[in-house]
Scaffold this motif. Structure first.
Motif, PDB file in Angstrom:
ATOM      1  N   THR A 222       0.801  -1.323  -0.134  1.00 29.30           N
ATOM      2  CA  THR A 222      -0.418   0.401  -0.070  1.00 29.30           C
ATOM      3  C   THR A 222       0.253   1.026   0.219  1.00 29.30           C
ATOM      4  O   THR A 222       0.580   1.960  -0.076  1.00 29.30           O
ATOM      5  N   GLY A 223       2.104   1.301   0.246  1.00 23.87           N
ATOM      6  CA  GLY A 223       3.198   2.823   0.159  1.00 23.87           C
ATOM      7  C   GLY A 223       2.658   3.614   1.552  1.00 23.87           C
ATOM      8  O   GLY A 223       3.363   4.263   1.565  1.00 23.87           O
ATOM      9  N   ALA A 224       1.937   2.930   2.679  1.00 30.06           N
ATOM     10  CA  ALA A 224       2.019   3.299   3.819  1.00 30.06           C
ATOM     11  C   ALA A 224       3.249   3.538   4.374  1.00 30.06           C
ATOM     12  O   ALA A 224       3.957   2.589   4.317  1.00 30.06           O
ATOM     13  N   GLY A 225       3.171   4.639   5.086  1.00 34.70           N
ATOM     14  CA  GLY A 225       3.952   5.043   6.649  1.00 34.70           C
ATOM     15  C   GLY A 225       4.272   3.697   7.047  1.00 34.70           C
ATOM     16  O   GLY A 225       3.616   3.044   7.668  1.00 34.70           O
ATOM     17  N   ARG A 226       6.119   4.077   7.953  1.00 37.61           N
ATOM     18  CA  ARG A 226       6.311   2.638   8.683  1.00 37.61           C
ATOM     19  C   ARG A 226       5.629   3.308   9.934  1.00 37.61           C
ATOM     20  O   ARG A 226       4.217   2.128  10.696  1.00 37.61           O
ATOM     21  N   GLN A 227       4.455   4.587  10.692  1.00 36.42           N
ATOM     22  CA  GLN A 227       3.996   4.514  11.601  1.00 36.42           C
ATOM     23  C   GLN A 227       2.046   4.582  11.564  1.00 36.42           C
ATOM     24  O   GLN A 227       1.771   3.022  12.290  1.00 36.42           O
ATOM     25  N   ALA A 228       2.055   4.660   9.863  1.00 35.43           N
ATOM     26  CA  ALA A 228       0.569   3.636   9.817  1.00 35.43           C
ATOM     27  C   ALA A 228       0.333   2.164   9.566  1.00 35.43           C
ATOM     28  O   ALA A 228      -0.277   2.258  10.215  1.00 35.43           O
ATOM     29  N   ALA A 229       1.408   2.062   9.428  1.00 37.47           N
ATOM     30  CA  ALA A 229       1.071   0.520   9.009  1.00 37.47           C
ATOM     31  C   ALA A 229       1.489  -0.225  10.557  1.00 37.47           C
ATOM     32  O   ALA A 229       0.471  -0.612  10.363  1.00 37.47           O
ATOM     33  N   MET A 230       2.043   0.062  11.039  1.00 32.24           N
ATOM     34  CA  MET A 230       2.111   0.106  12.704  1.00 32.24           C
ATOM     35  C   MET A 230       0.983   0.359  12.976  1.00 32.24           C
ATOM     36  O   MET A 230       0.435  -0.917  13.771  1.00 32.24           O
ATOM     37  N   ALA A 231      -0.206   1.181  12.933  1.00 35.25           N
ATOM     38  CA  ALA A 231      -0.927   1.011  13.578  1.00 35.25           C
ATOM     39  C   ALA A 231      -2.092   0.011  13.029  1.00 35.25           C
ATOM     40  O   ALA A 231      -3.529   0.220  13.882  1.00 35.25           O
ATOM     41  N   GLN A 232      -1.858   0.116  11.242  1.00 38.06           N
ATOM     42  CA  GLN A 232      -3.308  -0.647  11.266  1.00 38.06           C
ATOM     43  C   GLN A 232      -3.071  -2.177  11.657  1.00 38.06           C
ATOM     44  O   GLN A 232      -3.592  -3.303  12.248  1.00 38.06           O
ATOM     45  N   VAL A 233      -1.685  -2.540  12.259  1.00 33.13           N
ATOM     46  CA  VAL A 233      -1.073  -3.495  12.251  1.00 33.13           C
ATOM     47  C   VAL A 233      -1.966  -4.054  14.030  1.00 33.13           C
ATOM     48  O   VAL A 233      -2.414  -4.722  13.931  1.00 33.13           O
ATOM     49  N   VAL A 234      -1.483  -2.924  14.849  1.00 33.77           N
ATOM     50  CA  VAL A 234      -3.007  -2.587  16.597  1.00 33.77           C
ATOM     51  C   VAL A 234      -3.794  -3.189  16.280  1.00 33.77           C
ATOM     52  O   VAL A 234      -3.923  -3.458  16.953  1.00 33.77           O
ATOM     53  N   ASP A 235      -4.553  -2.292  15.203  1.00 33.97           N
ATOM     54  CA  ASP A 235      -5.711  -2.729  14.573  1.00 33.97           C
ATOM     55  C   ASP A 235      -6.604  -4.396  14.161  1.00 33.97           C
ATOM     56  O   ASP A 235      -7.059  -4.654  15.031  1.00 33.97           O
ATOM     57  N   LEU A 236      -5.557  -4.409  13.613  1.00 34.88           N
ATOM     58  CA  LEU A 236      -5.891  -5.940  13.030  1.00 34.88           C
ATOM     59  C   LEU A 236      -5.527  -6.310  14.593  1.00 34.88           C
ATOM     60  O   LEU A 236      -6.363  -7.626  14.205  1.00 34.88           O
ATOM     61  N   ALA A 237      -4.560  -6.393  15.400  1.00 34.72           N
ATOM     62  CA  ALA A 237      -4.458  -7.380  16.084  1.00 34.72           C
ATOM     63  C   ALA A 237      -5.837  -7.678  17.233  1.00 34.72           C
ATOM     64  O   ALA A 237      -6.082  -8.051  17.155  1.00 34.72           O
ATOM     65  N   ALA A 238      -6.120  -6.734  17.268  1.00 39.23           N
ATOM     66  CA  ALA A 238      -7.262  -5.899  17.985  1.00 39.23           C
ATOM     67  C   ALA A 238      -8.373  -6.467  17.786  1.00 39.23           C
ATOM     68  O   ALA A 238      -9.593  -7.663  18.065  1.00 39.23           O
ATOM     69  N   GLN A 239      -8.883  -6.679  15.871  1.00 33.96           N
ATOM     70  CA  GLN A 239      -9.882  -7.060  15.498  1.00 33.96           C
ATOM     71  C   GLN A 239      -9.643  -8.680  15.863  1.00 33.96           C
ATOM     72  O   GLN A 239     -10.223  -9.398  15.757  1.00 33.96           O
ATOM     73  N   MET A 240      -7.924  -9.435  16.003  1.00 36.63           N
ATOM     74  CA  MET A 240      -8.133 -11.076  16.024  1.00 36.63           C
ATOM     75  C   MET A 240      -8.269 -11.340  17.452  1.00 36.63           C
ATOM     76  O   MET A 240      -8.419 -12.116  18.540  1.00 36.63           O
ATOM     77  N   LYS A 241      -8.949  -9.835  18.088  1.00 41.35           N
ATOM     78  CA  LYS A 241      -9.427 -10.281  19.251  1.00 41.35           C
ATOM     79  C   LYS A 241      -8.252 -10.211  20.669  1.00 41.35           C
ATOM     80  O   LYS A 241      -8.104 -11.202  21.461  1.00 41.35           O
ATOM     81  N   LEU A 242      -6.543 -10.340  19.933  1.00 40.49           N
ATOM     82  CA  LEU A 242      -5.255 -10.961  21.300  1.00 40.49           C
ATOM     83  C   LEU A 242      -5.764  -9.845  22.075  1.00 40.49           C
ATOM     84  O   LEU A 242      -5.849  -8.012  22.222  1.00 40.49           O
ATOM     85  N   PRO A 243      -5.528  -9.641  23.652  1.00 41.23           N
ATOM     86  CA  PRO A 243      -5.639  -8.976  24.591  1.00 41.23           C
ATOM     87  C   PRO A 243      -4.219  -8.273  24.296  1.00 41.23           C
ATOM     88  O   PRO A 243      -3.198  -8.746  23.720  1.00 41.23           O
ATOM     89  N   ARG A 244      -3.836  -6.996  24.791  1.00 36.20           N
ATOM     90  CA  ARG A 244      -3.090  -5.923  24.849  1.00 36.20           C
ATOM     91  C   ARG A 244      -2.376  -6.292  23.292  1.00 36.20           C
ATOM     92  O   ARG A 244      -0.983  -6.290  23.563  1.00 36.20           O
ATOM     93  N   PRO A 245      -3.082  -5.566  22.581  1.00 35.54           N
ATOM     94  CA  PRO A 245      -2.229  -5.542  20.851  1.00 35.54           C
ATOM     95  C   PRO A 245      -0.999  -4.277  21.307  1.00 35.54           C
ATOM     96  O   PRO A 245      -0.497  -5.574  20.345  1.00 35.54           O
ATOM     97  N   GLU A 246      -1.488  -3.289  21.822  1.00 41.35           N
ATOM     98  CA  GLU A 246      -0.143  -2.399  21.583  1.00 41.35           C
ATOM     99  C   GLU A 246       1.473  -3.512  21.960  1.00 41.35           C
ATOM    100  O   GLU A 246       2.407  -3.667  21.219  1.00 41.35           O
ATOM    101  N   GLU A 247       0.746  -4.564  22.621  1.00 39.39           N
ATOM    102  CA  GLU A 247       2.560  -5.196  23.279  1.00 39.39           C
ATOM    103  C   GLU A 247       2.724  -6.320  22.670  1.00 39.39           C
ATOM    104  O   GLU A 247       3.539  -6.591  22.062  1.00 39.39           O
ATOM    105  N   ILE A 248       1.629  -6.870  22.606  1.00 38.89           N
ATOM    106  CA  ILE A 248       1.856  -8.261  21.467  1.00 38.89           C
ATOM    107  C   ILE A 248       2.162  -8.145  19.894  1.00 38.89           C
ATOM    108  O   ILE A 248       3.123  -9.125  19.173  1.00 38.89           O
ATOM    109  N   VAL A 249       1.870  -7.096  19.126  1.00 40.26           N
ATOM    110  CA  VAL A 249       2.419  -6.765  18.135  1.00 40.26           C
ATOM    111  C   VAL A 249       4.631  -6.460  18.615  1.00 40.26           C
ATOM    112  O   VAL A 249       4.855  -6.566  17.105  1.00 40.26           O
ATOM    113  N   ARG A 250       4.706  -6.817  19.429  1.00 44.68           N
ATOM    114  CA  ARG A 250       6.140  -6.220  19.145  1.00 44.68           C
ATOM    115  C   ARG A 250       6.957  -7.209  20.274  1.00 44.68           C
ATOM    116  O   ARG A 250       8.080  -7.466  20.213  1.00 44.68           O
TER     117      ARG A 250
END
Ligand code: ATP
Ligand code: ADP
Ligand code: SF4
Ligand code: MG
Ligand code: MG
Lengths: 271, 325
Positions: B117-145
């Motif tokens: 998509t050509g998204a920037g680093r931060q925008a892409a990472m924000a999308q990842v956290v969103d996706l993790a939350a959609q997948m019902k993962l607890p504490r998505p900000e931490e899990i993606v790290r």
């Protein structure tokens, strides 16, 4: 089934140390098995179900004497395996055998099947000519003698699981413990292996302990089951009753997780 | 070309001198869901890998795979990798083997998003956290790290689904996505996959040997045996009234808790024998050595025939399960 059990756990607890949180203070412990009573009699099939990490495999380590429990008693033919002397211990070791989930990793790939079958006898130090026994056991699991000269890679998963069961039967055990024996197999083959285990119980009077995640597998094969969660037995009963009227929330969660074709078609499976 | 999300025509995969996939055809409409079932070794994974352009070295596919206005079998490697993860993507059985062990999971997903998509680093990472939350993962900000090995099998597989869905593909292929998971986790993962596919309007090709999973997730089903499709059609018709003896055998060997006799007398039906290896496939119908209904006629290959529902069998069965043909 008021028969006297062959193998029994009484108030068994097993603790493992967890990593220390700080420098000081007591090391925290994890109770992988927590005050469990469990028993199997001759000619009886008992199921053990529970979610991943519930403590099922840990329990089998107590039942097979691989580990000594932190507290509680393990009884074989009514006597404590850890305090009843060498003869009783040896008799216990040959009388309780295990079949694991994945036959490809539990059979040595470089060893011909005939050689693998003798392995339990060698490790138990049982001497003699075992050809007649090998032939008998192959018959019991429905394989023919041609299998003996082959290597594991020459078999399908279901055939390999039969070989692993044959190996367990070699020392004439009184109890067979099967830990997820069919979850790595194709469905049509699962049926072959479950039917085999069931017939060993009725035909040989074996005591069978069947461990599984899947309640329907246990319901087909056993007449009594225990549900484990967090190291404890939370409910016991005939599997069909557990299924129809689960009492403990952990049992209900397992029941809800069972998928069947009809429920799937009815659109209810994932609600 | 084709209005379908994927339209596979006469796919053949050769391994050495042998045909591991022997002329497979099926189509999935946009947003449709098809299950591909069959015993291990029947050619399901090789079919999926052909669609993804990921066949192992030494294996070659012929036929046509029409998708998004192109025949995938004619694409260059470069043009194929430009689609992978964008218009079609795949979820594998073993999430650990599909994830890089030394890179944080969130960065791996973000790099797929950025590439397509050509998204920037931060925008892409924000999308990842969103996706993790959609997948019902607890504490998505931490899990993606986290690194892959720090997560449970169920968490890894939810992230794989998040990665596969990140670019709203037209087709998602899931190869045994829950086979390695505990039954209670399996149900949650299937539910999430189902919701996520619906929301994006993606088509789904669900590969499994678990018939209840197909019954719960799919509209149509194709049953494979010995490298060919032996039965295909609407899932309720095929599962309630199977025509091919292999399909019926599979259904009868299901341990179905609703059909167990309380006195312990129930026996599971089982299909005798095993799938022959590729080099020993019999002439004609591949199921012949295991089939109770086989006749001389079956030494000729039965064609896959019928209307909306097709079966490849000279003596199709019908009527309630368990009855003779
Ligand atoms: N040797 C060990 N040291 C520390 N912890 C352990 C050890 N063995 C098991 N555990 C822990 O004990 C608990 C029970 O594990 P166990 O392997 O018995 O589960 P299980 O019910 O067999 O699960 P599964 O269905 O996944 O096989 C888990 O939390 C596990 O992490
Ligand atoms: N890399 C490979 N090289 C040669 N043969 C292969 C390879 N991968 C799979 N096969 C063979 O192709 C057939 C189909 O395999 P696969 O698609 O993996 O089956 P499934 O996914 O249905 O279990 C099998 O006979 C298998 O042994
Ligand atoms: S074609 Fe013949 S052998 Fe093949 S499934 Fe039909 S009846 Fe059986
Ligand atoms: Mg275990
Ligand atoms: Mg596969």
């Amino acid at each position: 089934m008021s028969e006297q059990p062959i193998l029994e756990l009484r108030g068994v607890t097993q603790e493992y140390p967890l990593p220390r949180r700080g420098l000081l203070g007591a090391r925290p412990m994890l109770k992988a098995v927590d005050d469990v009573d469990f028993a199997v009699a001759a000619g009886q099939a008992v199921g053990l179900v529970g979610e991943s990490g519930a403590g099922k495999t840990t329990l089998t380590r107590m039942l097979t004497g691989v580990e000594q429990p932190t507290s509680g008693d393990v009884l074989f033919e009514g006597r404590n395996i850890w305090t009843s002397g060498q003869d009783h211990w040896l008799n216990f070791r040959r009388s309780v055998q295990v079949v694991l989930q994945n036959p490809r990793s539990s059979l040595d790939p470089r060893m011909r099947v005939g050689h693998s079958l003798l392995e339990p006898l060698r490790s138990l130090g049982i001497e003699g000519d075992h050809r007649a026994r090998v032939a008998e056991v192959l018959g019991q699991v429905g394989l023919d003698a041609a299998a003996l000269d082959k290597f594991p890679h020459q078999f399908s998963g279901g055939q390999l699981q039969r070989i692993a069961i044959a190996r367990g039967l070699m020392p004439r055990p009184r109890v067979l413990i099967a830990d997820e024996p069919v979850s790595a197999l194709d469905v049509s083959i699962q049926a072959q292996v479950l039917n085999l285990l069931k017939s060993l119980v009725t035909d040989l009077g074996l005591g069978l302990i069947l461990i599984a995640h899947d309640l329907s597998v246990v319901a087909y094969t056993t007449s009594a089951a225990a549900v484990m969660s967090g190291g404890r037995v939370v409910e016991r009963g005939p599997p069909l009753e557990l299924f129809r009227a689960p009492q403990a929330p952990e049992t209900r969660a397992l029941v809800d997780a069972v998928l069947t074709v009809e429920r799937g078609l009815a659109g209810k499976a994932l609600e | 070309m084709s209005e379908q999300a994927i339209d596979v025509r006469d796919l053949v995969v050769r391994a050495g001198g042998l045909r591991a996939v022997r002329g497979v055809s099926f189509a999935i409409p946009p947003g449709g869901r098809m299950g591909l079932v069959g015993e291990s070794g029947s050619g399901k994974t090789l079919t999926a890998l052909s669609l993804m352009g990921l066949l192992p070295a030494g294996l070659g596919a012929t036929g046509r795979i029409l998708h998004d206005g192109a025949d995938l079998l004619t694409l260059s490697d470069r043009r194929f990798s430009n689609r992978r993860g964008r218009t079609l993507s795949m979820i594998f059985q073993d999430p650990l083997s599909a994830l890089n062990p030394v890179q944080r999971v969130g960065e791996q997903i973000a790099s797929v998003i950025r590439r397509h998509t050509g998204a920037g680093r931060q925008a892409a990472m924000a999308q990842v956290v969103d996706l993790a939350a959609q997948m019902k993962l607890p504490r998505p900000e931490e899990i993606v790290r986290a690194y892959p090995h720090q997560l449970s099998g169920g968490q890894q597989q939810r992230l794989m689904i998040a990665m596969a869905l990140s670019c709203y593909p037209q087709l998602i292929i899931a190869d045994e996505p829950t086979t390695a998971l505990d039954v209670t986790v399996q149900r949650e993962v299937l539910r999430l996959l189902s919701a996520a596919v619906d929301e994006r309007g993606s088509a789904l090709l669900m590969i499994t040997h678990d018939l209840p999973v197909v019954a719960a997730m799919c509209e149509t089903v194709a049953v494979m045996y010995g490298g060919t499709i032996v039965e295909i059609g609407p899932v309720a018709e095929v599962f309630r009234d199977p025509r091919h003896p292999y399909t019926r055998g599979l259904l009868d060997s299901q341990p179905d808790i609703d059909r167990i006799a309380p006195d312990g007398s129930s026996r599971l039906e089982s299909i005798p024998g095993m799938v022959p290896p590729l080099h020993a496939l019999p002439k004609g119908c591949a199921f012949r050595p295991r089939c109770a209904f086989a006749t001389e006629l079956c030494e000729r290959m039965p064609p896959l025939e019928g209307g909306a529902r097709k079966a490849a069998c000279w003596h199709p069965v019908s009527g309630p399960r368990g009855a003779a043909p």
